[in-house]
Design a protein around this motif. Structure first.
Motif, PDB file in Angstrom:
ATOM      1  N   UNK A 172       0.797  -1.109  -0.118  1.00  0.00           N
ATOM      2  CA  UNK A 172      -0.025   0.143   0.036  1.00  0.00           C
ATOM      3  C   UNK A 172       0.792   1.271  -0.049  1.00  0.00           C
ATOM      4  N   UNK A 173       1.954   1.250   0.599  1.00  0.00           N
ATOM      5  CA  UNK A 173       2.796   2.326   0.565  1.00  0.00           C
ATOM      6  C   UNK A 173       3.193   2.965  -0.969  1.00  0.00           C
ATOM      7  N   UNK A 174       3.159   1.839  -1.784  1.00  0.00           N
ATOM      8  CA  UNK A 174       3.509   2.277  -3.370  1.00  0.00           C
ATOM      9  C   UNK A 174       2.174   2.393  -3.836  1.00  0.00           C
ATOM     10  N   UNK A 175       1.017   1.609  -3.707  1.00  0.00           N
ATOM     11  CA  UNK A 175      -0.189   1.748  -4.434  1.00  0.00           C
ATOM     12  C   UNK A 175      -1.136   3.159  -3.984  1.00  0.00           C
ATOM     13  N   UNK A 176      -1.230   2.997  -2.629  1.00  0.00           N
ATOM     14  CA  UNK A 176      -2.039   3.994  -2.078  1.00  0.00           C
ATOM     15  C   UNK A 176      -1.327   5.284  -1.885  1.00  0.00           C
ATOM     16  N   UNK A 177      -0.047   5.229  -1.089  1.00  0.00           N
ATOM     17  CA  UNK A 177       0.676   6.472  -0.728  1.00  0.00           C
ATOM     18  C   UNK A 177       1.440   6.998  -1.760  1.00  0.00           C
ATOM     19  N   UNK A 178       1.500   6.351  -2.710  1.00  0.00           N
ATOM     20  CA  UNK A 178       2.365   6.686  -3.990  1.00  0.00           C
ATOM     21  C   UNK A 178       3.891   7.060  -3.824  1.00  0.00           C
ATOM     22  N   UNK A 179       4.435   6.091  -2.931  1.00  0.00           N
ATOM     23  CA  UNK A 179       5.771   6.102  -2.933  1.00  0.00           C
ATOM     24  C   UNK A 179       6.474   5.801  -3.962  1.00  0.00           C
TER      25      UNK A 179
END
Lengths: 427, 270, 307
Positions: free
Chosen positions: A362-369
């Protein structure tokens, strides 16, 4: 991804010890597969993948050979020299597959392009990090270098949100220490007895905080020297953690850090996804993931990277069948097997069942890291080795940041020009 | 006069006991640690046979000890068969340039393995000798030959020339002289070379690590090192394995020790 | 050999002919007996040295080699880690006197033939039988932060002092040196004890009757007699220092912290097998060989001067 240790992270244990060459009696083809996973989840995943593949392909048999982690790559090297070795082999990605590419088959044209496209982060398995040139490795999983924290201890210290930069991190550490809780713990748990903690989890994030993903190329080709002031400043900040007593005092010789974190003796730990299952099994819902905030501005990147997978060797006599196995790794069936073993499959769009692993995705997909590669799979081997030796001492405040970086820069200078050039790098 | 000597005796005895305690310390650690289970070891106290019973499932101890034995005995056999005649040749059978050749061989003693490691590794691999014991055996044999030649030559220098001459005059021929006359009196030297080389080869790590590629043929030292390098090493199990690994070398020493005095001193006094 | 002269006719020539044949036969046998040893040494030690010289000028990964030339040598000497390794080897040489003096003292103790000395002798040699790998592991626990050394220190009353020798660059080498001396005690004690056993006791008695003190006897009679044994022990200790120490380092410190315990042998292994840079590793190997050779020659000079 030397987390599994060129210094040996895994162990040969129960099971198949006998290496056999490819035998071709009757209509059945036998393939040999070498892996260095020891007793970890990856070994479980490999075993189940082979079983499922053999069920779908009754004319192919794969022999799973467990090799020691200590000199796995040198074993492969020796097999390449004598032309007598496995058909399939575990290979680490990034500079590893580039280093050994002389005996690995490029998968372009050998595995259907549509299936290769299903996998994430394929540039790290490609020649010159350029996806259009093909790939040397079919990834097994995607991994994270990530921070884990103890939710209960954070609550005790009154920390409401996870820190996102140096200032917040130091403040949170101070709050924890005030309550008698050791903020962070370092040690070589999971590594060989004689080694120090693996510095690349932290170093990757130190470099994420220092440079954008596009600028990382500069560290590779010298446009940004290792001794740049930004790097020095980052390392200095990192060493402050130990200096102020926010870590254990024996960072170089502690061996029980994993157990200490699990027992609640420390609040935070920087580690990777191969230990997620262990933490969730011992700490339940008390453990969660956070991005190590080694940055002056709020951190925007996370290390998500397909660190290992399988390759086909050039001297294999059964290449066609070997390619079939690699193709199998891109199927949903394979993805489910990998997920069941507690790993994160690298296939686009698949979910994972471990909640903490899902947090990371989710860090990548939701928080756009921004997903970054593992830095130890990105820098040249010599530089990596120098860093392995010097960086832990920096945290222990026994080596000045500048001196450690100078050693890395020196290793970089001694490389032949061809290995220092990034001009063929994609992007 | 007697009293001081007796207290002197006691002080000496005490000193020797202290040294013995220090020397036995590793064994003490190994035994104590192996008699714990891993959780007991990590948390502190306790006593358990668990690590010993788990040992064979963690590393194939029996197999690895067997491998070590095979490699050791084969290498030593070669070292003796090659060194003894050569020692005889250099000490008694003077031939042209024998002094020079002798010096060259003995100076090879000073070549550290690491200096020749890379080319040696590639050569042995190209000759397909890493798939079994042969590569390692040949490497060990060649590394131990200079010392063996040196020892035998020095030893045979202490043998009177007349003994050999008498045999030749009797029509023995040099090979006969070697077999019938020299071999029987060479026993202490053989014992010395055997003990020293056994310990060296049994305890060696690097050659076994690199030149024996089959996991199933791994010697015990490498097995222990790999165990120590693992992700989830159980120290008590490691110590149990170490005890087993130390036993053969100790037995060999204890068995051969009475020959060692003669083996080392013959020829040195001259 | 067609010139066989009937001994009845020319007795004066016959013995000369027989002696000539004998000499040739002796020489031939000599060569034959020495041949296997020569072959083994040449093939497995001589040839690799030659190859190492060639490969040191190349970029070599074990599979393919690219010729570079003498610049590999000049470059290598710019690597600070090489100098660190050399320095470490040099510092460790300082432990050799201890590795000789301690066993000498213990051998003298044993030589006094106190009750049970034979048992003590076996006990002192036993650690030699333990693999360096195991000794390294035991030593690692000894020097650890929660290890035995600290327990002893605390038991002696210095509870506020704690060492962590393997965790400090400046101290790790000392810990390594101490462990090395420990491992050499067994062999060297045995060597010296053997030497003492060959010493004629009547010489000592005569000197004592003449009124010489214990130290004087030791210095003037015992030591000179032991000189050959001391030389042998010196050679063996230095050889062990330069080659066998690898296992200890591999298990105890992995060359660290930093490069504090990286010796030449470990550097060679690391450069070759961890970095895949076989060419530079061969180069380092040659440097190590040259140094060992120099040390060997120095030893020979010392031995020669004693003759």
């Amino acid at each position: 991804m030397r987390s599994f240790g060129a210094v040996a992270a895994t162990l040969v244990l129960a099971g198949t010890f006998y290496a056999s060459g490819p035998a071709s009696a009757s209509a059945k083809t036998t393939l040999t597969l070498w892996q260095n996973y020891g007793t970890e989840q990856n070994a479980v995943a490999t075993k189940n993948l082979i079983k499922a593949f053999e069920a779908d392909n009754p004319s192919i048999k794969i022999v799973d050979v467990a090799q020691p982690g200590t000199n796995y790559f040198q074993l492969l090297q020796s097999a390449a020299i004598s032309g007598n070795g496995p058909d399939l082999a575990v290979m680490w990605t990034g500079i590893y597959d580039l280093q050994y590419s002389s005996y690995l088959v490029n998968l372009k044209g050998n595995v259907p392009a549509s299936d290769l496209a299903k996998m994430e982060g394929m540039q790290w398995e490609a020649p010159n990090f350029d996806v259009s040139q093909g790939a040397y490795v079919m990834p097994l999983e995607t991994q994270f270098y990530i921070g884990f924290y103890n939710k209960k201890l954070f609550k005790e210290a009154g920390i409401k949100t996870v820190p996102t930069d140096w200032t917040q991190l130091l403040a949170d550490c101070k709050a924890l220490k005030a309550k008698g809780i050791q903020p962070m713990v370092y040690g070589n748990g999971g590594q060989a007895i004689s080694t120090e903690f693996y510095p690349w989890y932290d170093m990757s994030y130190l470099m994420i905080g220092a440079h954008s993903l596009a600028s990382w190329k500069g560290l590779y080709d010298g446009a940004i020297p290792w001794t740049s002031s930004t790097n020095i400043a980052q390392l200095k900040n990192w060493a402050t953690l130990e200096k102020l007593g926010y870590t254990n005092s024996d960072v170089l010789t502690n061996t029980a850090n994993i157990q200490q974190f699990e027992k609640g003796k420390a609040a935070m730990m920087v580690d990777g996804t191969w230990d997620t299952a262990q933490y969730t099994s011992t700490m339940g819902s008390n453990v969660a993931a956070f991005v190590p905030p080694y940055s002056v501005k709020p951190i925007t990147g996370v290390v998500e990277y397909p660190g290992d997978g399988f390759s086909v060797t050039k001297y294999s006599k059964n290449k066609k069948d070997a390619f079939k196995f690699l193709d199998f790794l891109s199927t949903t069936q394979a993805g489910n097997i990998i997920n069941a073993a507690g790993l994160i499959p690298d296939i686009s769009g698949l979910k994972t069942t471990n909640p903490v692993n899902q947090e990371m995705l989710n860090f990548v997909t939701k928080d756009h890291m921004t997903p970054y590669p593992m830095m130890d799979n990105y820098v040249q081997v010599n530089v990596g080795n120098a860093a392995d030796s010097e960086l832990p001492s920096v945290l222990a405040n026994q080596t000045a940041p500048l001196k450690a970086l100078q050693n890395m820069a020196q290793a970089w200078h001694l490389l032949p020009a061809a290995q220092r050039s990034s001009k063929d790098f994609a992007g | 006069m007697k009293k001081p000597r007796r207290t002197g005796r006691w002080i000496l005895f005490g000193a020797m006991v202290v040294v013995a305690i220090v020397m036995l310390y590793p064994f003490w650690v190994m035994i104590i640690t192996s008699l714990k289970s891993e959780s007991q070891f990590l948390s502190g106290g306790g006593f358990s046979w668990l690590s010993w019973s788990n040992l064979t499932s963690v590393i194939p101890v029996g197999q690895e000890v067997l491998s070590s034995t095979i490699v050791c005995s084969s290498s030593i056999l070669i070292i003796l068969c090659v060194g003894l005649p050569a020692g005889f040749a250099f000490s008694k059978l003077r031939f042209r340039m024998s002094t020079v050749v002798f010096l060259v061989i003995v100076s090879a003693m000073m070549v550290p393995l690491q200096a020749i490691l890379m080319p040696e590794f590639v050569n042995v691999t190209r000759l397909h000798l890493t798939g079994g014991y042969l590569g390692a055996i040949l490497v060990y044999a060649s590394l131990g030959t200079p010392f063996s030649v040196f020892l035998f030559t020095t030893y045979f220098r202490g043998v009177p020339d007349e003994l050999i001459e008498a045999g030749i005059v009797d029509g023995l021929g040099y090979f006969g002289a070697l077999w019938r006359l020299v071999l029987p009196i060479a026993v202490p030297a053989i014992a010395t070379v055997t003990v020293l080389q056994f310990i060296q080869i049994w305890d060696d790590l690097l050659v076994g690590l690199l030149f024996i590629q089959n996991t199933s043929e791994r010697p015990i030292t490498v097995g222990l090192a790999v165990l120590a390098a693992g992700r989830t090493t159980s120290i008590p199990e490691l110590m149990a394995g170490s005890i087993i690994s130390a036993l053969p070398a100790m037995l060999v020493y204890l068995g051969f020790q009475r020959y060692l005095v003669k083996g080392l001193t013959m020829g040195i006094d001259r | 050999m067609s010139t066989t002269i009937p001994t009845t006719e020319r007795p004066t020539f016959a013995p000369r002919v027989r002696r000539l044949t004998l000499k040739r036969r002796r020489q031939l046998s000599g060569v034959l007996f020495a041949l296997p040893a020569i072959a083994l040494v040449v093939c497995f030690i001589g040839i690799p040295i030659g190859q190492a010289v060639y490969y040191s000028f190349t970029q070599w990964n074990g599979l393919t080699s690219t010729w570079i030339g003498p610049s590999t040598w000049t470059q290598a000497f710019h690597n600070t880690n090489l100098w660190t390794a050399l320095r470490n080897n040099g510092l460790l040489l300082l432990s050799v006197p201890f590795a000789l003096a301690l066993p000498l003292g213990i051998a003298v103790l044993l030589h006094q033939r106190v009750a049970g000395w034979r048992i003590f002798r076996s006990i002192y040699f036993l650690p030699t039988a333990i693999s360096w790998v195991v000794l390294g592991l035991v030593a690692e626990r000894f020097f650890a932060y929660q290890g035995t050394l600290n327990s002893i220190i605390h038991a002696l009353g210095f509870s506020h002092v704690s060492t962590n020798m393997l965790g400090y660059e400046s101290e790790a080498l000392i810990a390594l040196g101490i462990t090395f001396v420990f491992t050499m005690i067994g062999t060297n004690t045995m060597l010296f004890l053997t030497g003492l056993a060959t010493l004629d006791p009547s010489l000592e008695e005569a000197a004592r009757i003449d009124g010489a003190g214990r130290w004087r006897i030791f210095r003037s009679i015992t030591l000179p007699h032991l000189s050959r044994f001391i030389q042998l022990a010196f050679v063996m200790t230095v050889i062990a220092l330069f080659s066998a120490l690898f296992s200890l380092i591999f298990v105890m410190t992995g060359g660290g912290p930093g490069y504090a315990t990286t010796t030449m042998e470990y550097l060679i292994y690391e450069t070759g097998f961890n970095q895949g840079d076989f060419g530079t590793a061969a180069l380092y190997g040659l440097i190590l060989f040259v140094i060992t050779g120099i040390v060997g020659v120095v030893q020979l000079r010392l031995i020669g001067s004693n003759e």
